[in-house]
Scaffold this active site. Structure first.
Site, PDB file in Angstrom:
ATOM      1  N   GLY A 117     103.949   9.555  89.892  1.00 36.66           N
ATOM      2  CA  GLY A 117     105.181  10.195  90.351  1.00 36.66           C
ATOM      3  C   GLY A 117     105.955   9.187  91.179  1.00 36.66           C
TER       4      GLY A 117
ATOM      5  N   GLN B 182     117.390  33.184 108.858  1.00 41.20           N
ATOM      6  CA  GLN B 182     117.169  33.647 110.238  1.00 41.20           C
ATOM      7  C   GLN B 182     118.343  34.496 110.727  1.00 41.20           C
ATOM      8  OE1 GLN B 182     114.261  32.966 111.537  1.00 41.20           O
ATOM      9  NE2 GLN B 182     114.591  33.925 113.524  1.00 41.20           N
TER      10      GLN B 182
ATOM     11  N   PHE C 169     106.525  17.380  84.442  1.00 46.28           N
ATOM     12  CA  PHE C 169     107.594  17.850  85.355  1.00 46.28           C
ATOM     13  C   PHE C 169     108.968  17.398  84.883  1.00 46.28           C
ATOM     14  CE2 PHE C 169     104.533  17.577  89.295  1.00 46.28           C
ATOM     15  CZ  PHE C 169     103.855  18.691  88.843  1.00 46.28           C
TER      16      PHE C 169
ATOM     17  N   GLU D 144     113.519  13.387  92.148  1.00 46.12           N
ATOM     18  CA  GLU D 144     114.254  12.101  92.117  1.00 46.12           C
ATOM     19  C   GLU D 144     113.869  11.208  93.304  1.00 46.12           C
ATOM     20  OE1 GLU D 144     118.147  11.785  90.585  1.00 46.12           O
ATOM     21  OE2 GLU D 144     117.925  13.610  89.410  1.00 46.12           O
TER      22      GLU D 144
END
Ligand SMILES: Cc1cc2nc3c(=O)[nH]c(=O)nc-3n(C[C@H](O)[C@H](O)[C@H](O)COP(=O)(O)OP(=O)(O)OC[C@H]3O[C@@H](n4cnc5c(N)ncnc54)[C@H](O)[C@@H]3O)c2cc1C
Length: 394
Positions: free
Chosen positions: A131, A339, A156, A366
């Protein structure tokens, strides 16, 4: 917004995309997320309105390629649906190899199909064992007469199964590390090409992320991009220009969440007044807006530099900074938006819940944000700032 460095014509294109996003894509966003289905209707909308054209030169049927406008388009769409924004970002990612290293013949063959959106693209670098460390890839390409035969797999890959054209990286010389990697354009219909499992995931659920397999995949030798051994350099030059697109996706998410939280804070009342008038909420909103505007300044500067022809170290550093900052802002601001909505922010009925899940990926793909920090620091360490220090000391 007054600070945008866009021409009148660019603002018109932005406004068209903004309107399409609000009226046609926003009402679909929750369903795309819930069903985790690739939104072909959004692709059709982009096709009808020529939106893919912002990434391509007029000679290939585009509007005149502009990196800045591509970022603006991704941002506007991602404000309402990050899966749909990613369709534009990946069209650019998958086209950049051709744009940067393609021959005239390769460009003539493919770019018109990509500019119209008839064909979608993908970028296939990552493998199960590689990766962040892409040189550890194991896929191999062997020249066989007037063809290359590729064996291996990728993992992926965004747009797996929906793309017609893949930019694929494989080793033509497995002993040569980075210098042994070559880049190819691969049509999905090629013999030996197969799509495997599509991954269920946390966010951007309508986007496909999947495995692809090359089993004696045979492609014409003229599908090599650049020269043998140039693949790693091509991959990095692509990422210098595509990472800001992920920044734009992050910024769109952050601004979309800020806008939603602002409207909510105007209406929701506690202790006798709208929550936006409680100072703690007001301060949160102010910080969110400020972060978005700062992110936009960096991102648009990067887009403008690309349009002005920036390359090499200068571009590598600022594009990593834009991706890093915008995606960190995306995560912080969407979390704050949840929140501000309190318990309602946690419910799927409200879009900020989806936005917070979608934001996470922008810090990962990326190149993770740790990798962006390494890239920025590496470029900083190459710079000579001693003269500045000397004059400051003097
Ligand atoms: C939804 C999704 C879509 C994707 N789309 C594509 C695509 O279209 N095409 C494609 O080629 N890839 C794609 N990817 C792959 C993505 O780019 C990688 O997952 C990413 O680069 C990280 O690689 P990894 O997952 O192998 O993590 P690893 O490289 O194993 O990293 C694991 C952790 O270690 C950290 N780390 C690694 N090395 C260092 C270091 N030297 N210093 C400090 N920290 C380090 C990382 O930051 C991370 O936190 C996609 C991934 C996802 C999840």
């Amino acid at each position: 917004m007054a600070s945008e460095p866009l021409t009148e014509e660019q603002r018109e294109v932005r406004d068209l995309i903004r309107e399409l996003a609000r009226e046609r894509i926003a009402p679909r966003a929750a369903e795309i997320d819930k069903k985790a289905e690739f939104p072909w209707d959004v692709v059709e909308l982009f096709r009808e309105h020529g939106i893919f054209g912002v990434m391509y030169d007029e000679e290939y049927g585009g509007l005149g390629a502009s990196s800045l406008m591509t970022l603006v388009a991704i941002e506007e769409v991602s404000k309402v649906c990050a899966t749909s924004g990613l369709i534009l970002a990946v069209q650019e990612l998958g086209s950049l190899g051709l744009k940067l290293a393609g021959t005239e013949e390769q460009k003539d063959r493919y770019l018109p199909k990509l500019a119209s959106g008839d064909w979608l693209t993908a970028y296939a670098l990552t493998e199960p064992g590689s990766g962040s460390d892409s040189a550890a890839m194991r896929s191999e390409a062997r020249r066989d007469g007037d063809a290359y035969v590729i064996n291996g797999s990728k993992r992926f890959i965004t747009n797996a199964g929906v793309a017609d054209l893949y930019t694929v990286f494989a080793k033509t010389d497995p002993t040569a590390g980075h210098d042994g990697i070559s880049a190819f354009v691969v049509e999905a219909s090629s013999p030996g090409f197969a799509v495997g499992r599509i991954e269920p995931k946390m966010g951007i659920k309508g986007s496909t992320t999947g495995e692809i397999f090359f089993d004696d995949l045979r492609i014409p030798a003229e599908n090599l991009l650049g020269e043998e051994g140039e693949g790693f350099k091509i991959a990095m030059r692509i990422l210098d220009r595509s990472r800001p697109g992920i920044g734009a996706q992050g910024l769109g998410l952050a601004q979309g969440a800020t806008d939603y939280a602002l409207e909510y804070a105007r209406d929701r009342e506690t202790m006798g007044k709208p929550i936006g008038q409680h100072q703690l909420i007001a301060a949160q909103l102010a910080d969110m807006e400020t972060k978005c505007e700062a992110a936009r300044g960096l991102l648009y500067k990067c887009g403008q530099l690309i349009d002005d022809g920036a390359d090499g170290a200068e571009l590598t550093k600022i594009s990593a900074m834009a991706k890093l900052y915008c995606s960190d802002v995306a995560m912080e601001v969407t979390t704050e938006a949840v929140q501000i909505l309190g318990g309602y922010g946690y419910m799927q009925e409200y879009p900020v819940e989806r936005m917070m899940r979608d934001a996470k990926i922008t810090q990962i793909y990326e190149g993770t944000n740790q990798i962006q920090r390494l890239v920025i620091a590496r470029e900083m360490l190459k710079e000579d700032r001693a003269s500045l220090l000397a004059s400051a000391a003097g």
